[in-house]
Design an enzyme around this catalytic site. Structure first.
Site, mmCIF file in Angstrom:
data_model
loop_
_atom_site.group_PDB
_atom_site.id
_atom_site.type_symbol
_atom_site.label_atom_id
_atom_site.label_comp_id
_atom_site.label_asym_id
_atom_site.label_seq_id
_atom_site.Cartn_x
_atom_site.Cartn_y
_atom_site.Cartn_z
ATOM 1 N N GLY A 11 0.835 -1.198 0.000
ATOM 2 C CA GLY A 11 0.000 0.000 0.000
ATOM 3 C C GLY A 11 0.871 1.250 0.000
ATOM 4 N N SER A 110 -2.139 3.697 18.268
ATOM 5 C CA SER A 110 -2.293 5.147 18.234
ATOM 6 C C SER A 110 -3.123 5.502 17.014
ATOM 7 C CB SER A 110 -0.931 5.848 18.164
ATOM 8 O OG SER A 110 -1.088 7.251 18.073
ATOM 9 N N ALA A 111 -4.093 6.376 17.186
ATOM 10 C CA ALA A 111 -4.917 6.791 16.051
ATOM 11 C C ALA A 111 -4.098 7.531 15.014
ATOM 12 C CB ALA A 111 -6.065 7.673 16.536
ATOM 13 N N ASN A 112 -2.959 8.066 15.427
ATOM 14 C CA ASN A 112 -2.096 8.798 14.503
ATOM 15 C C ASN A 112 -0.651 8.584 14.946
ATOM 16 O OD1 ASN A 112 -0.566 11.148 13.328
ATOM 17 N ND2 ASN A 112 -2.575 11.599 12.468
ATOM 18 N N HIS A 143 -8.733 15.367 4.509
ATOM 19 C CA HIS A 143 -7.881 14.318 3.966
ATOM 20 C C HIS A 143 -8.100 14.184 2.460
ATOM 21 C CE1 HIS A 143 -7.444 13.112 8.223
ATOM 22 N NE2 HIS A 143 -6.319 12.565 7.823
ATOM 23 N N LYS A 147 -9.442 8.553 0.885
ATOM 24 C CA LYS A 147 -9.640 8.064 2.254
ATOM 25 C C LYS A 147 -11.075 7.572 2.427
ATOM 26 C CE LYS A 147 -8.907 9.318 7.121
ATOM 27 N NZ LYS A 147 -8.050 8.129 7.395
#
Length: 254
Positions: A11, A110-112, A143, A147
């Site tokens: 990816g 972690s979300a980010n 974004h 997405k």
């Protein structure tokens, strides 16, 4: 040397991590996992986790929520620490990861993966505590047009962090087109924008009487997330079972 299994290696994020890892001290990508195997990589790529025979010290996952079940089963069966960086997980998947899986293996969630975003979360928590009851809170995230999930996991993580700080909890309001009424006092508005090649932009707006405070983070490259994931791999290898986050990584760096 820490050997990494990169899930979702073909990816966009996987390819960024592959490139950066070649010059990253202390680890290497020993194998990849992806249902798409038509990309050339400097390591073997498996289309089934059961085929993976490489020695693996930690897994970095930037794939798809559909791969969640097989991945956590593989990680637990082989007792391999897992960095879950895939976005769009359901609340049920997140709960399983945080409670059940982290009891058996080290889990970094972690979300980010950006250090800057996690600093933003720390700042907005402090602001929310000071401004509670006097300012309305709105979160706007932007974004790229590819997405899938909306709002972003980061936007929800920001909202959750703020809500945990407040004495009186807020409800989340997503957009406002279906609500023909004034804004409630105990609301956090969350809004998603999708367009072009925007890597990621998160703004937290504190709107009060005659003044506005806005805290913003803009990502201009996917590399910041890749670097965060690679640092997390160095951090997580050899840890005891448990749930770890970017807060723990930052604390160890300091």
């Amino acid at each position: 040397m820490i050997n990494v299994l990169l899930s979702g290696c073909n990816g966009k994020m996987g390819q960024v991590i592959t490139r950066l890892a070649q010059n990253f001290n202390g680890l290497k990508i020993a194998a990849g996992y992806d249902i798409n195997d038509n990309t050339a990589n400097p390591y073997p790529v498996f289309t089934s986790l059961n085929q993976c025979d490489a020695r693996i010290d930690v897994i970095i996952d930037f794939s798809n929520p559909k791969a969640f079940g097989g991945l956590i089963e593989f990680a637990q069966d082989r007792n391999i620490p897992l960095i879950m960086a895939t976005t769009g997980l359901s609340s049920e998947q997140t709960q399983v990861l945080k409670t059940e899986v982290s009891e058996n293996i080290p889990v970094f969630f972690s979300a980010n993966m950006s250090l800057g975003v996690n600093l933003l979360i720390d700042l907005v928590k402090k602001a929310a505590k000071v401004l509670e009851g006097q300012f309305d809170i709105e979160i706007v995230e932007k974004h790229h047009n590819q997405k899938i999930d909306a709002p972003s996991g980061t936007a929800l993580a920001i909202a959750d962090a703020i809500n945990e700080t407040l004495l009186e909890k807020c409800e989340y309001t997503y957009d406002r087109h279906s609500r023909m009424k004034k804004r409630g006092k105990q609301e956090i508005g969350i809004h998603a924008v999708r367009g072009g090649t925007i890597v990621g932009d998160h703004s937290v707006i504190f709107a009060g009487t005659d003044e506005i405070i806005e805290i913003n983070h803009t990502a201009t490259s996917k590399e910041i997330f890749a670097v965060g994931a690679l640092k997390a791999a160095l951090f997580l290898a050899g840890k005891n079972p448990g749930l770890y986050s970017m807060t723990d990584l930052i604390a160890e760096i300091n």
